[in-house]
Scaffold this active site. Structure first.
Site, PDB file in Angstrom:
ATOM      1  N   ASP A  70       7.256  -5.615   3.589  1.00 51.18           N
ATOM      2  CA  ASP A  70       6.072  -5.382   4.719  1.00 51.18           C
ATOM      3  C   ASP A  70       4.715  -5.922   4.058  1.00 51.18           C
ATOM      4  OD1 ASP A  70       5.300  -3.839   6.822  1.00 51.18           O
ATOM      5  OD2 ASP A  70       3.915  -2.983   5.496  1.00 51.18           O
ATOM      6  N   GLU A  90      -5.665  -9.693  -4.358  1.00 51.10           N
ATOM      7  CA  GLU A  90      -7.089 -10.140  -3.938  1.00 51.10           C
ATOM      8  C   GLU A  90      -7.920 -11.047  -4.991  1.00 51.10           C
ATOM      9  OE1 GLU A  90      -6.211  -6.840  -4.592  1.00 51.10           O
ATOM     10  OE2 GLU A  90      -5.189  -6.431  -2.605  1.00 51.10           O
ATOM     11  N   TYR A 141      -0.725  -9.834   1.555  1.00 54.17           N
ATOM     12  CA  TYR A 141      -1.797  -9.168   1.000  1.00 54.17           C
ATOM     13  C   TYR A 141      -1.903  -8.459  -0.395  1.00 54.17           C
ATOM     14  CZ  TYR A 141      -1.954  -9.585   5.963  1.00 54.17           C
ATOM     15  OH  TYR A 141      -1.704 -10.062   7.417  1.00 54.17           O
ATOM     16  N   GLU A 154       7.703 -10.268   5.603  1.00 51.52           N
ATOM     17  CA  GLU A 154       6.873  -9.915   6.850  1.00 51.52           C
ATOM     18  C   GLU A 154       5.504 -10.935   6.597  1.00 51.52           C
ATOM     19  OE1 GLU A 154       4.560  -7.013   9.686  1.00 51.52           O
ATOM     20  OE2 GLU A 154       4.492  -6.774   7.649  1.00 51.52           O
ATOM     21  N   HIS A 164       9.082  -3.161  16.380  1.00 45.88           N
ATOM     22  CA  HIS A 164       8.337  -1.918  16.421  1.00 45.88           C
ATOM     23  C   HIS A 164       6.848  -2.237  16.679  1.00 45.88           C
ATOM     24  CE1 HIS A 164       8.408  -3.587  12.460  1.00 45.88           C
ATOM     25  NE2 HIS A 164       7.471  -2.552  12.157  1.00 45.88           N
ATOM     26  N   HIS A 189       0.837  -1.379  -0.053  1.00 43.27           N
ATOM     27  CA  HIS A 189       0.011  -0.066   0.123  1.00 43.27           C
ATOM     28  C   HIS A 189       1.009   1.131   0.156  1.00 43.27           C
ATOM     29  CE1 HIS A 189       0.678  -1.440   4.044  1.00 43.27           C
ATOM     30  NE2 HIS A 189       0.974  -0.258   4.471  1.00 43.27           N
TER      31      HIS A 189
END
Lengths: 545, 421
Positions: free
Chosen positions: A203, A210, A207, A245, A310, A106
């Site tokens: 990161d 979709e 995802y 991740e 974090h 994103h």
């Protein structure tokens, strides 16, 4: 630093830091690359060999920099591109590799791509994001930030359509079905790799793509995107590393390694949770269970293991009973809970108990994988859960007991995040300068620990064989690599334990304790009796002489 | 303090490896292959479901089974995460199966279990009978929670009892122990129970428990010790207690003898405590009783009544040395009409206490005293079952209570006679 062993990341001891809160060189209250560069000697002395930096891109900072508004530069508050390049060169001089963030999934809603995309439905960038006339698509897909968001769709009043976001609504997801997006992100990687960055921490990997009727996580098309980027990276920048991740159980993370042609590394999230669970339960069951469940990786891959980072200590992958237990034990104060996790640093989680801190670090450094030390945890820094979101674990590094803990010369009110100042964990009590003055401090103990770990490749590359002593409070295993063997014995409990180990397979070996080089009785065919103090652990190099 | 001589080196190693536990579940066994697996699984399920965070140990003390019981116990508890339970304990459920030294019997087994509990500083000890087929996971919290919560030191079971279920308990032991010791305890012959570590340690210090006594004797002795020494008693409502069909049960005369010996021995031992006790104090009961279950085919009450009538006549010379004149007269009258036998509560209470006095005075060999009581017990049981052949459970429960009150009424007189003797 690009030359040398392409599997360098297997031997990495990674130090994760936030440039923003590490050291402020210009007195504006925000850490910067010049400040970080000036502390590279400290990091070198700590013994780490890889630095992982949280995002330093231009950003509106609604998600502490993970909402990126420009992938091709440094936020001015961190310095200039020249400052970054100087930092990179200085790190490489000290044989410190540098891993930066790559937020693929994103952008910020302030990123020009999104500003363009939302400007009209006909804009050429429109298809760089995921749009829908209704919020019914991908129904049932879980919301990740349950404390903040109620839907994965957000209404855009400008173009009058919904856009898809798996994280905050100000972070629209990019559309990886669009080849132009893939090419653009490759250009981003290329840009930083050409500057000399040694790897990317990618990161929110699951995802990217979709599909209707699925969880929209880990789609085959997501793996295609990763393979595409990895192949380009290997071709143009051999020896660079990709770290995933993917906050999932190891069986589900395994596909992200592919056949050694996707990620080089991925975080082992459940191992972290299980370490906390096992030491509080004083029972090795949670750890041996996850170790047995962890699949074998391709030869050119490695797990990244950590105690804290974090983000919140995730409790997504535990049963409801286990989650309640963890909340009761580690976050009695509800304010410490965030989403399905706990926003605390290592030392406060462990009640500042030095023995438990040492045990946890001993586990981290001796279990398979490349360990990550989160900045400040090497001196036992505290946190501030009242700062909101996860900012409480991102407070300034405590360098000394002086003005702003030596972090910045700015007025305290101007700091990016307020210093920890309470009598227990405040910078006056917990800081680098003070801990460097005594050999028995946590900082110096951590230096010794890392040095001992790095004295052999058995921890970074070796196999692990679990032992099964009857005493469940003791976790014991043998690490082996080539001709080396190390026996690791951990007392997970807060009381003295005796344990009998069946070491008959190792009969004849002489255990040499690795920290003090003390000799122990030769291993025979009878059970090997050891006693361990509360939360004690032993690493024995097994010699055959 | 634990007696280390109880513990083999191997057992000590296993205890060392186990360390402190929150709950120790003891299962004393002797050739219980047919039923023990379900008992152990229920225990494991109970821990997983109700004490998922607890440090738990299932401790099997075996008296030398030759039917593979220890192996079955080990196998039944091997898989912590398998299909045994939908829930899963957070901690490892430790398992120990051990033979033990000393005289075989429940007393020695309990001594080893208590020694383990003492050494491991168990917060609560639960003991399960390996013969019982109706053990439910819920029995574990029912017996352990009051101890862990600090509400009790000894949690005796309370089973729903149908009219014909365990008459030795309902007609004799329950009312007698209640009247004598002055506590409304329903099941003095506990079978299953929970207790605190201080109580376990107390039992361990005394020699009475480990002398190879019968199971009933051990259970009764523990109950009596708890009451006499001021340990807080409680009761837990459990489900019906059903025994495995394959269990080899001793003949009634032997069981009756053992139980009476145990009761009398305890009363002799503790007379300074129970003689001055007044009306029974209530023992709190946690939980709600389930409906009673008929234990099986009803006994042949007509035959029991005939035996009673015949033996009252045959044993008349003996009865005259045991019973007072009025009691014997009422008894003889009752025996005259076995088909419509009426053996009321007061007569039965007087009968029992007078036998007790005879036992105390040793008017004949004590074995003869208790054997002489057996046909009278059969008569009383037959009369009760005749009267309540079609009674509902509430009526039966009221009749049980009425009997207890009759014993309480009879006690002062008996106590006075006891002292004179």
């Amino acid at each position: 630093m690009t030359a040398g062993d392409p599997l360098w990341f297997k031997d990495a001891v990674i130090y994760q830091l936030h440039v923003k809160t590490f050291l402020d060189s210009d007195g504006d209250g925000v850490g910067d690359f010049r400040g970080l560069t000036s502390r590279l000697d400290y990091l070198e002395a700590l013994g780490v060999n890889t630095l992982w930096l949280l995002p330093t891109f231009p950003s509106p900072f609604r998600d502490d920099g993970y909402d990126i508004a420009d992938y091709y530069s440094i936020h001015p508050m961190y310095g200039t591109m020249e400052d970054f390049q100087a930092f990179l060169a200085a790190a490489h001089e000290r044989k410190l590799r540098v891993v930066t963030e790559l937020v693929l999934n994103h952008t910020s809603d302030k990123h020009p791509w999104f500003v363009e995309a939302r400007s009209s439905r006909d804009n050429p960038r429109r298809d760089w994001y995921v749009w829908s006339d209704t919020d019914d698509k991908y129904r049932g897909v879980r919301v990740i930030f349950i404390d903040t968001e109620t839907s994965n769709w957000a209404w855009d009043p400008v173009s009058k359509q919904y856009y898809w976001h798996r994280f905050f609504s100000h972070q629209p997801d990019l559309n990886y079905d669009n080849p132009a997006v893939r090419e653009e992100m490759w250009r981003v990687m290329q840009f930083w790799a050409q500057l000399g960055v040694d790897g990317f921490r990618v990161d929110a990997v699951p995802y990217l793509v979709e599909r209707e009727g699925t969880t929209c996580e880990g789609m085959p098309e997501t793996h295609e995107v990763i393979k595409f980027l990895r192949a380009r990276l290997d071709t143009h920048f051999p020896g660079r590393m990709l770290l995933a991740e993917a906050n999932q159980v190891p069986e589900l993370v395994r596909p992200y390694f592919g056949d050694g042609d996707e990620f080089h590394m991925a975080f082992h999230f459940p191992l972290m949770t299980r370490m906390f669970m096992a030491t509080r339960l004083e029972d090795r069951g949670p750890l041996t269970d996850i170790i047995r469940r962890t699949p074998t990786l391709p030869e050119n891959c490695q797990w990244a293991v950590f105690l804290r980072n974090h983000d919140e200590l995730t409790l997504e992958m535990v049963t409801p009973e286990e989650r309640e237990f963890m909340y009761d034990e580690y976050a009695r104060d509800p304010v410490a809970r965030l989403n399905l996790g706990i926003r605390r640093r290592l030392a406060p989680l462990l009640d500042g108990d030095r023995r438990r801190i040492e045990l946890m670090n001993g586990l981290l450094m001796s279990l398979p994988g490349s360990p990550i030390v989160y900045y400040g945890d090497e001196i036992g820094m505290g946190d501030n859960v009242y700062l909101g979101d996860r900012n409480g674990v991102r407070t300034p590094m405590q360098w000394s007991g002086g003005w702003n803990g030596g972090f910045s010369s700015a007025d305290p009110e101007r700091l990016a995040f307020a210093m920890i100042s309470n009598p227990v964990y405040g910078y006056q009590a917990v800081n680098v300068l003070a801990q460097e003055r005594s050999s028995h401090t946590l900082l110096n103990w951590m230096r010794r620990l890392i040095r001992v770990r790095q004295s052999t490749r058995v921890f970074s590359r070796g196999t692990l064989t679990l032992l099964e002593p009857p005493n469940q409070r003791v976790l014991a295993y043998v690490r082996a690599f080539e001709k080396e063997q190390v026996l690791v014995v951990n007392n997970l409990s807060g009381t003295v334990q005796a344990v009998e180990l069946d070491l008959s397979q190792l009969a004849g070996a002489i255990p040499v304790e690795m920290f003090g080089q003390s000799l122990f009785p030769r291993i025979g065919t009878q059970p090997y009796l050891l006693t361990l103090g509360p939360h004690a652990f032993y690493w024995f190099r097994l010699r055959r002489l | 303090m634990a007696d280390e001589s109880l513990l083999s080196d191997d057992l000590l190693r296993q205890l060392m490896a186990t360390g402190h536990v929150d709950i120790l579940i003891g299962v004393p066994t002797l050739n219980n292959a047919a039923t023990v697996v379900d008992v152990v699984r229920a225990a494991q399920h109970g821990i997983a479901t109700y004490f998922p965070r607890a440090r738990a140990l299932i401790f099997n003390a075996d008296s030398g089974s030759d039917d593979g019981t220890p192996t079955l116990v080990r196998d039944a508890t091997t898989d912590d995460t398998g299909t045994v339970s939908a829930s899963r304990p957070l901690r490892t459920t430790n398992r120990i199966t051990t033979p033990y030294h000393g005289l075989p019997g429940k007393g020695s087994a309990m001594r080893v279990i208590f020694a383990a509990a003492d050494l491991l500083s168990a917060d609560a000890v639960v003991t399960l009978d390996p013969n019982v087929t109706s053990v439910m996971p819920e029995w574990i919290p029912a017996l352990a929670a009051p101890v862990r919560d600090g509400r009790a030191d000894l949690v005796a079971p309370r089973y729903p009892r149908a009219a014909a279920d365990a008459p030795l308990v309902t007609q004799l032991v329950r009312p007698l122990v209640r009247a004598a010791y002055g506590w409304t305890l329903s099941e003095p012959l506990m079978g299953e129970f929970g207790c605190s570590r201080p109580f376990a340690s107390h039992c361990l210090e005394l020699s009475g428990i480990g002398t190879g006594a019968t199971p009933e004797g051990v259970d009764l002795w523990m109950v009596a010790e708890a009451l006499v020494k001021g340990f807080r008693p409680a009761q837990a409502a459990l489900g019906p207690r059903l025994l495995g069909a394959s269990r080899k049960r001793p003949a009634l005369p032997d069981v009756f003898q053992q139980v009476m010996d145990a009761v009398c021995a305890c009363l002799e031992l503790h007379d300074s405590y129970w003689l001055p006790r007044g009306a029974a104090d209530p023992v709190p009961c946690f939980g709600t009783l389930n409906p009673a279950v008929e234990p099986g085919p009803r006994p042949d009450v007509a035959a029991m009544a005939e035996t009673f009538a015949r033996d009252v006549a045959a044993l008349h010379p003996l009865l005259t040395t045991i019973l007072t004149g009025p009691t014997l007269a009422r008894l003889t009258a009752a025996a005259a009409t076995p088909a419509q036998l009426v053996y009321d509560d007061d007569l039965w209470a007087d009968t029992v206490f007078e036998f007790l006095l005879a036992y105390h005075r040793a008017v004949m060999t004590r074995e003869h005293v208790t054997r002489t009581l057996l046909p009278l017990y059969l008569g009383r049981t037959a009369a009760f079952l005749m009267r309540h052949a079609s009674s509902d459970q509430a009526t039966v429960d009221a009749a049980f209570e009425s009997l207890c009150l009759a014993f309480e009424r009879a006690k002062p007189s008996a106590a006075a006679q006891w002292t004179k003797a």
